[in-house]
Design a protein around this motif. Structure first.
Motif, PDB file in Angstrom:
ATOM      1  N   THR A  26      -0.125  11.984  24.778  1.00 54.48           N
ATOM      2  CA  THR A  26       1.064  11.160  24.571  1.00 54.48           C
ATOM      3  C   THR A  26       0.739   9.747  24.118  1.00 54.48           C
ATOM      4  O   THR A  26       1.644   8.976  23.799  1.00 54.48           O
ATOM      5  N   GLU A  27      -0.532   9.402  24.072  1.00 53.99           N
ATOM      6  CA  GLU A  27      -0.917   8.053  23.659  1.00 53.99           C
ATOM      7  C   GLU A  27      -0.588   7.813  22.187  1.00 53.99           C
ATOM      8  O   GLU A  27      -0.768   8.695  21.355  1.00 53.99           O
ATOM      9  N   GLU A  28      -0.110   6.622  21.897  1.00 58.52           N
ATOM     10  CA  GLU A  28       0.168   6.224  20.512  1.00 58.52           C
ATOM     11  C   GLU A  28      -1.083   5.563  19.936  1.00 58.52           C
ATOM     12  O   GLU A  28      -1.097   4.375  19.611  1.00 58.52           O
ATOM     13  N   THR A  29      -2.127   6.365  19.835  1.00 61.89           N
ATOM     14  CA  THR A  29      -3.412   5.929  19.308  1.00 61.89           C
ATOM     15  C   THR A  29      -3.877   6.962  18.291  1.00 61.89           C
ATOM     16  O   THR A  29      -3.325   8.075  18.237  1.00 61.89           O
ATOM     17  N   PRO A  30      -4.877   6.639  17.482  1.00 62.72           N
ATOM     18  CA  PRO A  30      -5.418   7.658  16.571  1.00 62.72           C
ATOM     19  C   PRO A  30      -5.898   8.907  17.325  1.00 62.72           C
ATOM     20  O   PRO A  30      -5.705  10.029  16.857  1.00 62.72           O
ATOM     21  N   GLU A  31      -6.488   8.708  18.497  1.00 63.15           N
ATOM     22  CA  GLU A  31      -6.960   9.851  19.275  1.00 63.15           C
ATOM     23  C   GLU A  31      -5.791  10.706  19.766  1.00 63.15           C
ATOM     24  O   GLU A  31      -5.840  11.935  19.705  1.00 63.15           O
ATOM     25  N   GLY A  32      -4.734  10.057  20.264  1.00 63.63           N
ATOM     26  CA  GLY A  32      -3.553  10.797  20.710  1.00 63.63           C
ATOM     27  C   GLY A  32      -2.939  11.581  19.567  1.00 63.63           C
ATOM     28  O   GLY A  32      -2.558  12.749  19.727  1.00 63.63           O
ATOM     29  N   TYR A  33      -2.863  10.950  18.406  1.00 61.83           N
ATOM     30  CA  TYR A  33      -2.345  11.631  17.216  1.00 61.83           C
ATOM     31  C   TYR A  33      -3.194  12.851  16.884  1.00 61.83           C
ATOM     32  O   TYR A  33      -2.675  13.935  16.608  1.00 61.83           O
ATOM     33  N   SER A  34      -4.528  12.701  16.938  1.00 61.62           N
ATOM     34  CA  SER A  34      -5.406  13.822  16.592  1.00 61.62           C
ATOM     35  C   SER A  34      -5.252  14.972  17.592  1.00 61.62           C
ATOM     36  O   SER A  34      -5.309  16.134  17.207  1.00 61.62           O
ATOM     37  N   PHE A  35      -5.043  14.655  18.874  1.00 59.59           N
ATOM     38  CA  PHE A  35      -4.811  15.707  19.866  1.00 59.59           C
ATOM     39  C   PHE A  35      -3.531  16.463  19.538  1.00 59.59           C
ATOM     40  O   PHE A  35      -3.488  17.700  19.600  1.00 59.59           O
ATOM     41  N   ARG A  36      -2.458  15.748  19.193  1.00 57.15           N
ATOM     42  CA  ARG A  36      -1.180  16.406  18.888  1.00 57.15           C
ATOM     43  C   ARG A  36      -1.282  17.243  17.627  1.00 57.15           C
ATOM     44  O   ARG A  36      -0.754  18.363  17.564  1.00 57.15           O
ATOM     45  N   VAL A  37      -1.953  16.724  16.599  1.00 57.16           N
ATOM     46  CA  VAL A  37      -2.117  17.471  15.352  1.00 57.16           C
ATOM     47  C   VAL A  37      -2.929  18.737  15.590  1.00 57.16           C
ATOM     48  O   VAL A  37      -2.585  19.813  15.098  1.00 57.16           O
ATOM     49  N   ARG A  38      -3.998  18.629  16.364  1.00 59.91           N
ATOM     50  CA  ARG A  38      -4.820  19.807  16.662  1.00 59.91           C
ATOM     51  C   ARG A  38      -3.993  20.879  17.362  1.00 59.91           C
ATOM     52  O   ARG A  38      -4.055  22.063  17.014  1.00 59.91           O
ATOM     53  N   ARG A  39      -3.179  20.471  18.336  1.00 63.46           N
ATOM     54  CA  ARG A  39      -2.317  21.434  19.039  1.00 63.46           C
ATOM     55  C   ARG A  39      -1.394  22.146  18.052  1.00 63.46           C
ATOM     56  O   ARG A  39      -1.263  23.366  18.065  1.00 63.46           O
ATOM     57  N   GLU A  40      -0.750  21.381  17.168  1.00 60.72           N
ATOM     58  CA  GLU A  40       0.174  21.981  16.203  1.00 60.72           C
ATOM     59  C   GLU A  40      -0.537  22.890  15.214  1.00 60.72           C
ATOM     60  O   GLU A  40      -0.008  23.935  14.835  1.00 60.72           O
TER      61      GLU A  40
END
Length: 100
Positions: A26-40
């Motif tokens: 849920t973090e609004e960071t590049p790492e949080g974004y990469s986690f969400r993209v990987r899940r999708e």
């Protein structure tokens, strides 16, 4: 938090990391974004799960469960870390199973 004295080192590591790990998504960071993209990306590789049962092995805090359920899969989730299982169980409906 679960007592970790009798756990293998790697299980203790992930058990202790459980709440932090979930927060990374849920973090609004590049790492949080990469986690969400990987899940999708993982979810997009799967066909519709209507009438199918899927095993989420090493499920962690259950970050795949909502997406799998939305795709109509019946989910069984397993993790070695009890605190991860506790978090994952919060994502599960009554007809699904989470175990350690």
């Amino acid at each position: 938090m679960t007592e970790t004295n009798n756990m293998r080192t790697e299980v203790t590591y992930f058990n202790d990391l459980s709440k932090t790990y979930l927060g990374w998504y849920t973090e609004e960071t590049p790492e949080g974004y990469s986690f969400r993209v990987r899940r999708e990306k993982v979810l997009n590789m799967l066909p519709d799960g209507e009438g199918k049962h899927i095993l989420d092995l090493a499920c962690g805090p259950g970050i795949m469960i909502k997406g799998l359920r939305a795709m109509h899969y019946r989910v069984t989730a397993i993790d070695a870390a009890p605190d991860m299982v506790e978090l994952a169980a919060k994502e599960m409906p009554d007809d699904a199973m989470v175990t350690c």
